[in-house]
Design an enzyme around this catalytic site. Sequence first.
Site, PDB file in Angstrom:
ATOM      1  N   THR A  51      84.022  57.702  17.374  1.00  0.00           N
ATOM      2  CA  THR A  51      83.393  56.377  17.291  1.00  0.00           C
ATOM      3  C   THR A  51      83.292  55.944  15.822  1.00  0.00           C
ATOM      4  OG1 THR A  51      81.166  57.287  17.084  1.00  0.00           O
ATOM      5  CG2 THR A  51      81.981  56.894  19.329  1.00  0.00           C
ATOM      6  N   TYR A 103      93.917  70.369   3.203  1.00  0.00           N
ATOM      7  CA  TYR A 103      94.264  69.239   4.074  1.00  0.00           C
ATOM      8  C   TYR A 103      93.875  67.903   3.455  1.00  0.00           C
ATOM      9  CZ  TYR A 103      89.492  69.727   6.170  1.00  0.00           C
ATOM     10  OH  TYR A 103      88.143  69.828   6.393  1.00  0.00           O
ATOM     11  N   LYS A 160      88.034  63.789   2.419  1.00  0.00           N
ATOM     12  CA  LYS A 160      88.486  64.732   1.384  1.00  0.00           C
ATOM     13  C   LYS A 160      89.665  64.136   0.606  1.00  0.00           C
ATOM     14  CE  LYS A 160      85.754  68.376   2.240  1.00  0.00           C
ATOM     15  NZ  LYS A 160      84.799  68.946   1.273  1.00  0.00           N
TER      16      LYS A 160
END
Length: 246
Positions: A84, A126, A141
């Site tokens: 959401t 990542y 990040k």
Amino acid sequence: MAAELCRLGARVVVSGRTKDTLDATVEAVDAELGPGRAFAVTADVRDPASVEAMAGRATELLGAVDGLVNNASGLFPVKAEELTPNGFDAVVRIVLNGTWHCTSEVARRWLAAGRGGAVVNLLTPYAWTGAPGIVHNASAKGGVLAMTRTLGAEWSGHGVRVNAVAPGWMPVGGTDFLAGDPAVRQRLIDAIPAGRLLKPEETARAVAYLLSDDASYVVGEVLTIDGGHHLSKGLYEFTDELPGRS
Ligand SMILES: CCCCCCC/C=C/C(=O)SCCNC(=O)CCNC(=O)[C@H](O)C(C)(C)COP(=O)(O)OP(=O)(O)OC[C@H]1O[C@@H](n2cnc3c(N)ncnc32)[C@H](O)[C@@H]1OP(=O)(O)O
Ligand SMILES: NC(=O)C1=CN([C@@H]2O[C@H](COP(=O)(O)OP(=O)(O)OC[C@H]3O[C@@H](n4cnc5c(N)ncnc54)[C@H](OP(=O)(O)O)[C@@H]3O)[C@@H](O)[C@H]2O)C=CC1
């Protein structure tokens, strides 16, 4: 993180929202190293006023703040199509906005005082590879990676260094939900060229290096500490027994 930095000689203010957790960390450091090395100050990195109060209290406790480690994070695994708007915001406000609030608060103090300092942000590989299943955290990040490089360049002339570490899997905190399961843990380890998970104190030592004067010419850089995980094992993913040259 805090305990290892103290073992390496630092005096540290640990901060987060939960007083009991912070107090337990300080008590553990007191028990191991004696009092006066670690202090607890509650704060919510999503709230600039809370961060300002935390920075002021840290300065009182330490005399001067030389470094900032942006460690706070939040994530939950979720399919992107089921996330959401509020769920996305919940993570981005901690990771991206929180890093900005802490970094800008502390760096402004350094710049106003005409002195330098070092910021180290906690990333993960990542941040640049992406991470299906955690689009909120990976996006945040990735933003912190851009912030690290941007502010590293913008402030280095003032003696304020901004760098990052990108640890691989540590069997602590937010990854317990995966690395705690023995079968999943083994699959993770099998994918890591170094053949083991990362120890939290190894991350702390890399952070200590970037905080130290030994890294005085390191600017906007990311030190990856993941046992080669993001590089992949190549053919060794499929077999550890490559044919020798005949
Ligand atoms: C899959 C690979 C993982 C690799 C990870 C390796 C690297 C690790 C990196 C880390 O960052 S580790 C640090 C992790 N630490 C934590 O997560 C700390 C504990 N977690 C939290 O505090 C929460 O998860 C939080 C949501 C990040 C923050 O809580 P907050 O109280 O702000 O949020 P809520 O009010 O509870 O919820 C807001 C919003 O988010 C939705 N939501 C919450 N949990 C889930 C879930 N499991 N799945 C889907 N959606 C979730 C929640 O429903 C709310 O949205 P709305 O319903 O209002 O729309
Ligand atoms: N664990 C791993 O394998 C990896 C972790 N990392 C990174 O390392 C860092 C630490 O990870 P890990 O130890 O697993 O995480 P944890 O979940 O154990 O710790 C996260 C910390 O963030 C604090 N925090 C969360 N929200 C807020 C907030 N709004 N304000 C202030 N503090 C907050 C939490 O305290 P509280 O809830 O009391 O506020 C907690 O102390 C993170 O940045 C993570 O992304 C990177 C790669 C791998």
